[in-house]
Design a protein around this motif. Sequence first.
Motif, PDB file in Angstrom:
ATOM      1  N   GLU A 188      36.315  45.899  47.885  1.00 29.34           N
ATOM      2  CA  GLU A 188      35.073  46.920  47.784  1.00 29.34           C
ATOM      3  C   GLU A 188      35.018  48.100  46.940  1.00 29.34           C
ATOM      4  N   SER A 189      36.155  48.958  47.378  1.00 24.43           N
ATOM      5  CA  SER A 189      36.503  50.292  46.702  1.00 24.43           C
ATOM      6  C   SER A 189      37.124  49.837  45.186  1.00 24.43           C
ATOM      7  N   MET A 190      37.949  49.068  45.203  1.00 20.67           N
ATOM      8  CA  MET A 190      38.592  48.727  44.033  1.00 20.67           C
ATOM      9  C   MET A 190      37.743  48.017  42.970  1.00 20.67           C
ATOM     10  N   THR A 191      36.988  47.283  43.375  1.00 22.36           N
ATOM     11  CA  THR A 191      35.988  46.265  42.364  1.00 22.36           C
ATOM     12  C   THR A 191      34.649  47.259  42.099  1.00 22.36           C
ATOM     13  N   GLY A 192      34.348  47.746  43.027  1.00 17.61           N
ATOM     14  CA  GLY A 192      32.911  48.599  43.039  1.00 17.61           C
ATOM     15  C   GLY A 192      31.710  47.626  43.196  1.00 17.61           C
ATOM     16  N   CYS A 193      31.998  46.703  44.175  1.00 19.77           N
ATOM     17  CA  CYS A 193      31.043  45.674  44.645  1.00 19.77           C
ATOM     18  C   CYS A 193      30.895  45.785  46.042  1.00 19.77           C
ATOM     19  N   ASP A 194      29.793  45.746  46.415  1.00 17.96           N
ATOM     20  CA  ASP A 194      29.334  45.644  47.892  1.00 17.96           C
ATOM     21  C   ASP A 194      29.521  43.853  48.126  1.00 17.96           C
ATOM     22  N   LEU A 195      30.431  43.803  48.915  1.00 19.08           N
ATOM     23  CA  LEU A 195      30.609  42.140  49.073  1.00 19.08           C
ATOM     24  C   LEU A 195      30.061  41.534  50.189  1.00 19.08           C
ATOM     25  N   GLY A 196      29.294  42.371  50.967  1.00 16.07           N
ATOM     26  CA  GLY A 196      28.670  42.081  52.153  1.00 16.07           C
ATOM     27  C   GLY A 196      27.854  40.758  51.968  1.00 16.07           C
ATOM     28  N   GLN A 197      27.206  40.835  50.730  1.00 12.23           N
ATOM     29  CA  GLN A 197      26.217  39.647  50.014  1.00 12.23           C
ATOM     30  C   GLN A 197      26.842  38.840  49.371  1.00 12.23           C
ATOM     31  N   ALA A 198      28.095  38.985  48.873  1.00 17.92           N
ATOM     32  CA  ALA A 198      29.003  38.159  47.845  1.00 17.92           C
ATOM     33  C   ALA A 198      29.129  36.615  48.503  1.00 17.92           C
ATOM     34  N   PRO A 199      28.867  35.615  47.708  1.00 19.13           N
ATOM     35  CA  PRO A 199      29.358  34.186  48.154  1.00 19.13           C
ATOM     36  C   PRO A 199      30.761  34.469  48.667  1.00 19.13           C
ATOM     37  N   ARG A 200      31.009  33.811  49.589  1.00 21.95           N
ATOM     38  CA  ARG A 200      32.348  33.883  50.045  1.00 21.95           C
ATOM     39  C   ARG A 200      32.865  32.061  50.383  1.00 21.95           C
ATOM     40  N   GLY A 201      34.092  32.067  50.548  1.00 17.34           N
ATOM     41  CA  GLY A 201      34.578  30.816  51.101  1.00 17.34           C
ATOM     42  C   GLY A 201      36.041  31.026  51.686  1.00 17.34           C
ATOM     43  N   ILE A 202      36.782  29.919  52.006  1.00 19.68           N
ATOM     44  CA  ILE A 202      38.341  29.946  52.297  1.00 19.68           C
ATOM     45  C   ILE A 202      39.251  29.631  51.168  1.00 19.68           C
ATOM     46  N   ASP A 203      40.214  30.462  51.097  1.00 20.92           N
ATOM     47  CA  ASP A 203      41.284  30.122  49.975  1.00 20.92           C
ATOM     48  C   ASP A 203      42.362  29.130  50.308  1.00 20.92           C
ATOM     49  N   GLY A 204      43.045  28.669  49.540  1.00 19.44           N
ATOM     50  CA  GLY A 204      43.931  27.363  49.579  1.00 19.44           C
ATOM     51  C   GLY A 204      44.918  27.662  50.956  1.00 19.44           C
ATOM     52  N   CYS A 205      45.132  28.928  51.065  1.00 16.24           N
ATOM     53  CA  CYS A 205      45.990  29.287  52.167  1.00 16.24           C
ATOM     54  C   CYS A 205      45.446  29.937  53.467  1.00 16.24           C
ATOM     55  N   SER A 206      44.027  29.607  53.466  1.00 16.97           N
ATOM     56  CA  SER A 206      43.227  29.882  54.780  1.00 16.97           C
ATOM     57  C   SER A 206      42.680  31.342  54.836  1.00 16.97           C
ATOM     58  N   VAL A 207      42.777  32.228  54.073  1.00 16.37           N
ATOM     59  CA  VAL A 207      42.152  33.586  54.100  1.00 16.37           C
ATOM     60  C   VAL A 207      40.883  33.547  53.295  1.00 16.37           C
ATOM     61  N   PRO A 208      40.139  34.501  53.939  1.00 14.09           N
ATOM     62  CA  PRO A 208      38.802  34.641  52.936  1.00 14.09           C
ATOM     63  C   PRO A 208      39.038  34.905  51.672  1.00 14.09           C
ATOM     64  N   VAL A 209      38.082  34.388  50.953  1.00 17.84           N
ATOM     65  CA  VAL A 209      37.927  34.660  49.461  1.00 17.84           C
ATOM     66  C   VAL A 209      36.400  35.113  49.184  1.00 17.84           C
ATOM     67  N   TRP A 210      36.277  36.212  48.628  1.00 20.31           N
ATOM     68  CA  TRP A 210      35.019  36.667  48.207  1.00 20.31           C
ATOM     69  C   TRP A 210      35.034  36.628  46.740  1.00 20.31           C
ATOM     70  N   ALA A 211      33.608  36.216  46.348  1.00 24.15           N
ATOM     71  CA  ALA A 211      33.275  36.078  44.967  1.00 24.15           C
ATOM     72  C   ALA A 211      33.071  37.517  44.477  1.00 24.15           C
ATOM     73  N   MET A 212      33.147  37.870  43.501  1.00 28.94           N
ATOM     74  CA  MET A 212      32.940  39.300  42.569  1.00 28.94           C
ATOM     75  C   MET A 212      32.656  38.545  40.989  1.00 28.94           C
ATOM     76  N   PRO A 213      31.801  39.484  40.320  1.00 28.30           N
ATOM     77  CA  PRO A 213      31.711  39.399  38.999  1.00 28.30           C
ATOM     78  C   PRO A 213      33.100  39.583  38.201  1.00 28.30           C
ATOM     79  N   LEU A 214      33.373  38.605  37.280  1.00 25.99           N
ATOM     80  CA  LEU A 214      34.395  38.652  36.507  1.00 25.99           C
ATOM     81  C   LEU A 214      35.053  39.949  35.984  1.00 25.99           C
ATOM     82  N   GLY A 215      33.995  40.675  35.521  1.00 29.05           N
ATOM     83  CA  GLY A 215      34.272  42.363  35.083  1.00 29.05           C
ATOM     84  C   GLY A 215      34.772  43.084  36.026  1.00 29.05           C
ATOM     85  N   ASN A 216      34.242  42.997  37.329  1.00 31.79           N
ATOM     86  CA  ASN A 216      34.736  43.702  38.516  1.00 31.79           C
ATOM     87  C   ASN A 216      36.093  43.424  39.180  1.00 31.79           C
ATOM     88  N   LEU A 217      36.525  42.061  38.801  1.00 24.54           N
ATOM     89  CA  LEU A 217      37.966  41.759  38.986  1.00 24.54           C
ATOM     90  C   LEU A 217      38.750  42.558  37.923  1.00 24.54           C
TER      91      LEU A 217
END
Lengths: 352, 352
Positions: A188-217
């Motif tokens: 959140e601090s590095m991308t400048g996004c509040d990820l609380g409302q972000a779409p999310r899923g589970i990554d290939g290795c089982s950890v959480p993955v949060w969506a973010m705008p490409l520009g924020n990555l």
Amino acid sequence: MDDLINPHFHDTPAAGEPSNPVLVEVMRGTMVESRHRGAIAVVAPDGSVVRSLGDVTKAIYPRSAIKPVQALPLLETGAAEAFEFGDVEIALSCASHLGEARHVAAVTAMLERAGATPEAFECGAQPPSHSDAATALARAGGAPHALHNNCSGKHAGMIATARHRGEPVDGYTKITHPVQQRILGVFESMTGCDLGQAPRGIDGCSVPVWAMPLGNLALAMARMADPSDQPEIRQRAAARICAAMAAEPFYVHGSNAFATDVIMIAGPDVLVKGGAEGVYAAILPALGLGVALKIDDGGSRAAELAMIHTLDQIGGLSDQHATALTQRLSPVQTNWAGTDVGSLRPAATFLI
Amino acid sequence: MDDLINPHFHDTPAAGEPSNPVLVEVMRGTMVESRHRGAIAVVAPDGSVVRSLGDVTKAIYPRSAIKPVQALPLLETGAAEAFEFGDVEIALSCASHLGEARHVAAVTAMLERAGATPEAFECGAQPPSHSDAATALARAGGAPHALHNNCSGKHAGMIATARHRGEPVDGYTKITHPVQQRILGVFESMTGCDLGQAPRGIDGCSVPVWAMPLGNLALAMARMADPSDQPEIRQRAAARICAAMAAEPFYVHGSNAFATDVIMIAGPDVLVKGGAEGVYAAILPALGLGVALKIDDGGSRAAELAMIHTLDQIGGLSDQHATALTQRLSPVQTNWAGTDVGSLRPAATFLI
């Protein structure tokens, strides 16, 4: 800039919304056989979009491209120092490695230093991604293990962080675990996004993955490249991660693999990191910029080609580096008989 | 219909030309992570386009999806009969097999019947595409061979045809060789295209590949399904090929592979055949139709999903078949730890 500071999470193209441009063309003989669309963002640490192609405000999953950022807590908690992790271990904590023997040995040693064993892994077994390593494993009568998982170095880092903080190792991949919550805060601090409302899923290795705008990555990558507006502890952690990736590129990816080749040739000022589903990111310390791109269809071949041409176009590669990376800039496709049958090339519209 | 009778070969989208629609979405968690665009043509034997999505007049390379048509000369020259090829051998001559032990053994036997040896192959060595077969080969200390090449059955058929006709086997993959010139003639009459001006290249297995509008590939498939307007010798050859694919689906693809599963469940009235770079075709004898689709970016996962949903929407699958193919219609994506992380689904616009 407003888009990056106040990102909105739209993941479905609105009716009439223009599609992303074709970035990469796959030639066979005299014709373009396949086409890959996507978006590219080049961003400064203040959130300004320096260059872009396609929709950089659309939410994407950063996948493994964000691993250098995901490794910050390993440094910031003091875990890396406590377990005397050096360049190899820190590079592995940011790696998508190919499961080669040297990767597996180094991850095993890393776990030992942290007082843990491979039984703690929650990433799942994956066959080595390097075909020679997979063949060698089969020849030796071995079976794929979590140590071969391309994310095992990252997981070793997460386990080390939990152990250093006295947190339970069991369940370290769960979204409620302190390891993942610390990572969420860093994201959140590095991308400048509040990820609380972000779409999310589970990554290939089982950890959480949060969506973010490409520009924020890309913004997070820019802050890795130039963390001068960050707290001192983060400045040190970001610099340590960049130094480790530059010092040990083999441990970031693997033999003849894109990120390793690019960092070996163009590092320490060009630190690239890929992710599944066509994501690629770059930390450019000399330029003080971050890059992120996503191929719409998830194609890795196009992500690599788009990244190397983006670097070339924005001045990330010297003439000498570009020459040394000719085969990455103009890859030839050969068939099973070794005949040259085509190539990958940037589309005519690819001018970032 | 005019487009199919007088096809034009445009391979580069003109300025302002609409892009093909999104056909397949890749879901992860709560968001669409990746998207595949493409075009689909459903065509009758008279060249009428019954249904379509996207630009079906654009030229594509048919790759291995055209193999059932490419096998016609093996039957029409009398070579298959002379060498007593049965369903297994004819199915293999249309196959993209996975290099499993049964495939390799059957191709070896097929070559022997034709009085040839594997040294004649010009397709190049390819590791078995089936991961268990690749592991077993490595465990046994073996190395990938041309027999494992997914096209080895097709090449065995080409070699058999050359031997039956008294033509040199050496150079049978060259465009000037009678084997390839006969195939060119068959392609032209089945697709309705003058391929003399068509873009062309070299396929993954070293034989020539000619571009053709997607709709014309579907027309060739329609004529395989209902060859009643073709000469009697072709009618018999097409029917024989369809019967062999229906009788021996394992030899068309392999264990747990898409084409084999679909034909095993829905055959003999649904004969599907895939190709590299996101091409898929179907011969539908009961409906008297042909189908061809191309995913713009070359993604196989999307080609398979688009094909099964096309079949479902045009009445190619009975309710019973659709139920038996539920996992193909609604594929779940699991990660390395076996967790359900997402799915593939047809896009909302996918109504063919």
